[in-house]
Design an enzyme around this catalytic site. Structure first.
Site, PDB file in Angstrom:
ATOM      1  N   ASP A  58     102.152  39.759  28.551  1.00  0.00           N
ATOM      2  CA  ASP A  58     103.483  40.186  28.681  1.00  0.00           C
ATOM      3  C   ASP A  58     104.478  40.033  27.476  1.00  0.00           C
ATOM      4  O   ASP A  58     105.668  40.286  27.043  1.00  0.00           O
ATOM      5  CB  ASP A  58     104.563  39.515  30.006  1.00  0.00           C
ATOM      6  CG  ASP A  58     104.397  38.147  30.049  1.00  0.00           C
ATOM      7  OD1 ASP A  58     104.029  37.338  29.015  1.00  0.00           O
ATOM      8  OD2 ASP A  58     105.078  37.613  30.837  1.00  0.00           O
ATOM      9  N   SER A  59     103.658  39.366  26.437  1.00  0.00           N
ATOM     10  CA  SER A  59     103.975  39.240  25.070  1.00  0.00           C
ATOM     11  C   SER A  59     104.361  40.756  24.628  1.00  0.00           C
ATOM     12  O   SER A  59     105.079  40.993  23.510  1.00  0.00           O
ATOM     13  CB  SER A  59     102.816  38.420  24.344  1.00  0.00           C
ATOM     14  OG  SER A  59     101.745  39.170  24.367  1.00  0.00           O
ATOM     15  N   LYS A 126      97.078  37.121  36.004  1.00  0.00           N
ATOM     16  CA  LYS A 126      97.476  35.758  35.282  1.00  0.00           C
ATOM     17  C   LYS A 126      98.968  35.574  35.872  1.00  0.00           C
ATOM     18  O   LYS A 126      99.931  36.357  35.513  1.00  0.00           O
ATOM     19  CB  LYS A 126      97.393  35.684  33.732  1.00  0.00           C
ATOM     20  CG  LYS A 126      98.095  34.555  33.273  1.00  0.00           C
ATOM     21  CD  LYS A 126      97.577  34.087  31.663  1.00  0.00           C
ATOM     22  CE  LYS A 126      98.446  34.787  30.823  1.00  0.00           C
ATOM     23  NZ  LYS A 126     100.025  34.560  30.698  1.00  0.00           N
ATOM     24  N   GLU A 128     102.330  32.260  35.699  1.00  0.00           N
ATOM     25  CA  GLU A 128     102.751  31.216  35.202  1.00  0.00           C
ATOM     26  C   GLU A 128     103.295  30.172  35.981  1.00  0.00           C
ATOM     27  O   GLU A 128     104.141  30.462  36.979  1.00  0.00           O
ATOM     28  CB  GLU A 128     103.960  31.376  34.074  1.00  0.00           C
ATOM     29  CG  GLU A 128     103.486  32.492  33.129  1.00  0.00           C
ATOM     30  CD  GLU A 128     104.547  32.686  31.835  1.00  0.00           C
ATOM     31  OE1 GLU A 128     105.721  32.132  31.790  1.00  0.00           O
ATOM     32  OE2 GLU A 128     104.245  33.603  31.029  1.00  0.00           O
ATOM     33  N   GLU A 195      99.201  26.301  27.040  1.00  0.00           N
ATOM     34  CA  GLU A 195     100.013  26.791  25.768  1.00  0.00           C
ATOM     35  C   GLU A 195     100.843  25.811  25.304  1.00  0.00           C
ATOM     36  O   GLU A 195     101.518  25.003  26.288  1.00  0.00           O
ATOM     37  CB  GLU A 195     100.642  27.914  26.213  1.00  0.00           C
ATOM     38  CG  GLU A 195     101.727  28.474  24.958  1.00  0.00           C
ATOM     39  CD  GLU A 195     102.220  30.130  25.337  1.00  0.00           C
ATOM     40  OE1 GLU A 195     101.834  30.616  26.261  1.00  0.00           O
ATOM     41  OE2 GLU A 195     102.760  30.393  24.120  1.00  0.00           O
TER      42      GLU A 195
END
Ligand code: KIV
Length: 279
Positions: A58-59, A126, A128, A195
């Protein structure tokens, strides 16, 4: 990929990278090279250069859309880019991000969004966060959807975290991160992006759970693999970059050379350099 290029079998001729293969690589100590990817042309190029995993991150909100964060990215956006990457890819393992707001309400909402991403061509989704996400991960994995978790600096929580800063620095925060990683592994997550966490903590998490493939970004060299944002490692991103980024275009004759160097350096343990890129 010119508009008139003839499709062919792909340059590497490698067998498709499967989850089984990734687990074998991890068990054998082979580092996994992952890059973000958002379109068909780059999917083809990265695959040809031997990148093991493509992440439709989603970057894309920041990199492609010019948004200030990943928060405005919609499921529709993720689906559009996942379809494009799936068309260009031949053999790499394809992971797609569940965007902010597409999985938090309930495991059922996460399942609906994941099904859409898998039908668009993703092979793994993925999501978070830790704690509450374990139930959702179990729900998805039991229904045949491979899951990559994401801990440490989780960009969808940037406002709650107070900015893009290193996580797990003090003892209590490190203990929480380790507990969350164990819970996600128990729930069936196959992969875990770490991260912006101290290198020693990332190494400890990976050692404690060898069944979990840890993928670091600003988490030091002792992870099972590494990921970078494509535009960062190609020197396209403007402004001050985090210290964990290396510009692989510096000294490279072509994008292909830069990507091949990234794959080689990840596999050889030359990237990341603990002195230059670690915390
Ligand atoms: O969205 C993304 O690109 C990511 C990577 C930074 C891991 O989540």
């Amino acid at each position: 990929m010119s508009s008139h290029a003839t499709p062919d079998a792909g340059a590497t001729g490698r067998k498709p990278v499967t989850l089984h293969r990734l687990r074998e690589m991890h068990a054998a100590g082979e580092k996994i090279a992952m890059l973000t990817c958002y379109d068909a042309s780059f999917a083809r190029l990265l695959d040809d250069c031997g990148v093991d995993c493509l992440l439709v991150g989603d970057s894309l909100g920041m990199v492609l859309q010019g948004q200030p964060s990943t928060l405005p990215v919609s499921l529709e956006d993720a689906l559009y880019h996942t379809r494009a990457v799936a068309r260009g890819n031949r053999s790499a393992w394809l992971v797609a991000d569940l965007p902010f707001g597409s999985y938090e309400a309930s495991p059922e909402q996460a399942l609906r969004s994941s099904v859409a991403l898998m039908q668009a061509g993703a092979q793994m989704v993925k999501l978070e966060g830790g704690g509450w996400t374990a139930e959702t991960v179990r729900f998805l994995v039991e229904r045949g959807i491979p899951v990559c978790a994401h801990l440490g600096l989780t960009p969808q929580s940037v406002h709650a975290l107070g900015g893009y800063r290193v996580q797990g620095r003090d003892e209590a925060a490190a203990a929480t991160l380790k507990r969350h990683a164990a819970e996600l592994a128990d729930a069936g997550a196959a992969m875990l992006v770490l991260e912006l966490v101290p290198s020693a903590l990332a190494a400890e998490i990976g050692t404690a759970r060898p069944d979990l493939i840890t993928i670091g970004i600003g988490a030091g060299p002792r992870c099972g693999g590494q990921v970078l944002v494509l535009h960062d490692m190609l020197g396209v991103t403007r402004g001050r970059l985090p210290r964990f980024v290396r510009n692989f275009m510096a000294g490279a004759a072509s994008i292909e050379d830069a990507v091949r160097l990234y794959v080689q350096d990840v596999k050889a343990g030359r990237f990341p350099d603990p002195e230059l890129h670690g915390y």
